[in-house]
Write a protein that holds these residues in place. Sequence first.
Motif, PDB file in Angstrom:
ATOM      1  N   ARG A  98       0.749  -1.192   0.003  1.00  0.00           N
ATOM      2  CA  ARG A  98       0.125  -0.002  -0.025  1.00  0.00           C
ATOM      3  C   ARG A  98       0.864   1.336   0.073  1.00  0.00           C
ATOM      4  O   ARG A  98       2.027   1.335   0.559  1.00  0.00           O
ATOM      5  CB  ARG A  98      -0.995   0.010   1.166  1.00  0.00           C
ATOM      6  CG  ARG A  98      -2.140  -0.887   1.330  1.00  0.00           C
ATOM      7  CD  ARG A  98      -2.996  -0.907   2.531  1.00  0.00           C
ATOM      8  NE  ARG A  98      -3.388   0.409   2.852  1.00  0.00           N
ATOM      9  CZ  ARG A  98      -4.598   0.492   3.425  1.00  0.00           C
ATOM     10  NH1 ARG A  98      -5.142  -0.566   3.930  1.00  0.00           N
ATOM     11  NH2 ARG A  98      -4.799   1.680   3.869  1.00  0.00           N
ATOM     12  N   HIS A  99       0.342   2.273  -0.856  1.00  0.00           N
ATOM     13  CA  HIS A  99       1.101   3.410  -0.797  1.00  0.00           C
ATOM     14  C   HIS A  99       0.890   4.277   0.421  1.00  0.00           C
ATOM     15  O   HIS A  99       1.753   5.331   0.488  1.00  0.00           O
ATOM     16  CB  HIS A  99       0.873   4.357  -2.227  1.00  0.00           C
ATOM     17  CG  HIS A  99      -0.724   4.941  -2.197  1.00  0.00           C
ATOM     18  ND1 HIS A  99      -1.645   4.130  -2.108  1.00  0.00           N
ATOM     19  CD2 HIS A  99      -0.934   6.027  -1.873  1.00  0.00           C
ATOM     20  CE1 HIS A  99      -2.860   4.858  -2.104  1.00  0.00           C
ATOM     21  NE2 HIS A  99      -2.509   6.190  -1.691  1.00  0.00           N
ATOM     22  N   ASP A 100      -0.225   4.164   1.138  1.00  0.00           N
ATOM     23  CA  ASP A 100      -0.416   5.072   2.137  1.00  0.00           C
ATOM     24  C   ASP A 100      -0.122   4.367   3.523  1.00  0.00           C
ATOM     25  O   ASP A 100      -0.370   4.946   4.555  1.00  0.00           O
ATOM     26  CB  ASP A 100      -1.954   5.342   2.151  1.00  0.00           C
ATOM     27  CG  ASP A 100      -2.808   3.884   2.449  1.00  0.00           C
ATOM     28  OD1 ASP A 100      -2.256   2.949   2.212  1.00  0.00           O
ATOM     29  OD2 ASP A 100      -3.989   4.279   2.912  1.00  0.00           O
TER      30      ASP A 100
ATOM     31  N   GLY B 295       7.678  -1.935  -4.317  1.00  0.00           N
ATOM     32  CA  GLY B 295       7.118  -0.857  -4.788  1.00  0.00           C
ATOM     33  C   GLY B 295       5.756  -0.673  -4.180  1.00  0.00           C
ATOM     34  O   GLY B 295       5.469  -1.458  -3.287  1.00  0.00           O
ATOM     35  N   THR B 296       4.722   0.314  -4.652  1.00  0.00           N
ATOM     36  CA  THR B 296       3.464   0.419  -4.067  1.00  0.00           C
ATOM     37  C   THR B 296       2.506   0.144  -5.201  1.00  0.00           C
ATOM     38  O   THR B 296       2.933   0.038  -6.496  1.00  0.00           O
ATOM     39  CB  THR B 296       3.368   2.020  -3.667  1.00  0.00           C
ATOM     40  OG1 THR B 296       3.302   2.746  -4.999  1.00  0.00           O
ATOM     41  CG2 THR B 296       4.794   2.440  -2.892  1.00  0.00           C
ATOM     42  N   GLY B 297       1.287   0.266  -4.642  1.00  0.00           N
ATOM     43  CA  GLY B 297       0.123  -0.051  -5.564  1.00  0.00           C
ATOM     44  C   GLY B 297      -0.029   0.929  -6.533  1.00  0.00           C
ATOM     45  O   GLY B 297      -0.878   0.673  -7.488  1.00  0.00           O
TER      46      GLY B 297
ATOM     47  N   GLN C 195      -2.984  -2.740 -17.637  1.00  0.00           N
ATOM     48  CA  GLN C 195      -2.517  -2.411 -16.330  1.00  0.00           C
ATOM     49  C   GLN C 195      -1.194  -2.911 -16.178  1.00  0.00           C
ATOM     50  O   GLN C 195      -0.605  -3.929 -16.641  1.00  0.00           O
ATOM     51  CB  GLN C 195      -3.620  -3.292 -15.457  1.00  0.00           C
ATOM     52  CG  GLN C 195      -3.541  -3.295 -13.981  1.00  0.00           C
ATOM     53  CD  GLN C 195      -4.210  -3.883 -13.234  1.00  0.00           C
ATOM     54  OE1 GLN C 195      -4.944  -4.812 -13.902  1.00  0.00           O
ATOM     55  NE2 GLN C 195      -4.377  -4.151 -11.726  1.00  0.00           N
ATOM     56  N   LEU C 196      -0.381  -2.126 -15.319  1.00  0.00           N
ATOM     57  CA  LEU C 196       0.935  -2.502 -14.776  1.00  0.00           C
ATOM     58  C   LEU C 196       0.881  -3.600 -14.015  1.00  0.00           C
ATOM     59  O   LEU C 196       0.088  -3.698 -12.886  1.00  0.00           O
ATOM     60  CB  LEU C 196       1.631  -1.307 -14.454  1.00  0.00           C
ATOM     61  CG  LEU C 196       1.850  -0.176 -15.398  1.00  0.00           C
ATOM     62  CD1 LEU C 196       2.491   1.006 -14.687  1.00  0.00           C
ATOM     63  CD2 LEU C 196       3.122  -0.559 -16.523  1.00  0.00           C
ATOM     64  N   PRO C 197       1.981  -4.539 -13.922  1.00  0.00           N
ATOM     65  CA  PRO C 197       2.084  -5.527 -12.814  1.00  0.00           C
ATOM     66  C   PRO C 197       2.312  -4.919 -11.501  1.00  0.00           C
ATOM     67  O   PRO C 197       3.020  -4.132 -11.297  1.00  0.00           O
ATOM     68  CB  PRO C 197       3.191  -6.571 -13.378  1.00  0.00           C
ATOM     69  CG  PRO C 197       3.377  -6.205 -14.693  1.00  0.00           C
ATOM     70  CD  PRO C 197       2.795  -4.919 -14.988  1.00  0.00           C
ATOM     71  N   GLY C 198       1.604  -5.517 -10.512  1.00  0.00           N
ATOM     72  CA  GLY C 198       1.659  -5.009  -9.186  1.00  0.00           C
ATOM     73  C   GLY C 198       0.958  -3.873  -8.758  1.00  0.00           C
ATOM     74  O   GLY C 198       1.075  -3.226  -7.542  1.00  0.00           O
ATOM     75  N   THR C 199       0.268  -3.234  -9.823  1.00  0.00           N
ATOM     76  CA  THR C 199      -0.463  -2.159  -9.306  1.00  0.00           C
ATOM     77  C   THR C 199      -2.053  -2.634  -8.915  1.00  0.00           C
ATOM     78  O   THR C 199      -2.461  -3.576  -8.946  1.00  0.00           O
ATOM     79  CB  THR C 199      -0.880  -1.130 -10.402  1.00  0.00           C
ATOM     80  OG1 THR C 199      -1.327  -1.781 -11.545  1.00  0.00           O
ATOM     81  CG2 THR C 199       0.450  -0.551 -10.924  1.00  0.00           C
TER      82      THR C 199
END
Length: 248
Positions: free
Chosen positions: A32-34, A150-152, A230-234
């Motif tokens: 998660r990015h947050d 990385g993040t979502g 869609q990008l992988p891992g997003t």
Amino acid sequence: MKKITLPQFIISIVLFVVFIAHAPIAHAIIYRHDVDPARFLQPDGAYPTVFDVFAGNGVATLIAPQWAITAAHVAHGIPQDEGFAVVIQGKSYEVLDVIIHPEWFDNRLDFDVALFKLAEPVAGISPTPLYRNQNEAGKVATIVGRGDSGTGETGATERDGLLRTVTNRVDFVERDKRLVFRFDEPDFIGATELEGVGGPGDSGGPALIEVDGVEYIAGISAFSAEEGDQLPGTYGTFDIYMRVSNHT
């Protein structure tokens, strides 16, 4: 935003088409990015039964003193000649034998699982037990890895070799053979506090379900599935694990 639950048979049909069309190899840890990235970090040795098969690309889990489980597409790359070894907690162990699921060669999306035997037992480490109950749907699992992170919002952006864990809920069991995790956006109903999925680098790694304080290996990291561009891992990525209880 609410998470809309479609009838499982509709999801299964849609996903199966997506899997066939777009199924890259997985996984490491994307989160998660947050949430503070430090919350996903684990000290080396936190998961002593989880180790690299190939440095930075392929993971296995010790399930008995001389046996480990991984993905078939990882085990298939192990050299057949003598001398190939893995390192577990700083000690080298030669791989004595590799057993790939015989149906994987014809159906790689349903049987991506393998075992390999070590030449000697691993001492001082309690193996991770197999999850045998077929009630995985809806349970929260811990995903372990040290590959690309990385993040979502961005997907995988770097590889620093650090051990990380995330959590994710088993959205459903696909075709009785796969555990399906969706990388839920933070405001989706059901998203976990430390939500995440795998990224490139740790195929064969475990999804662990805890029962009475003991973590059991319930899934083997196999591949991810994205829709369109869609990008992988997003966010919205589906993370697919082979279902251990189907093979015990």
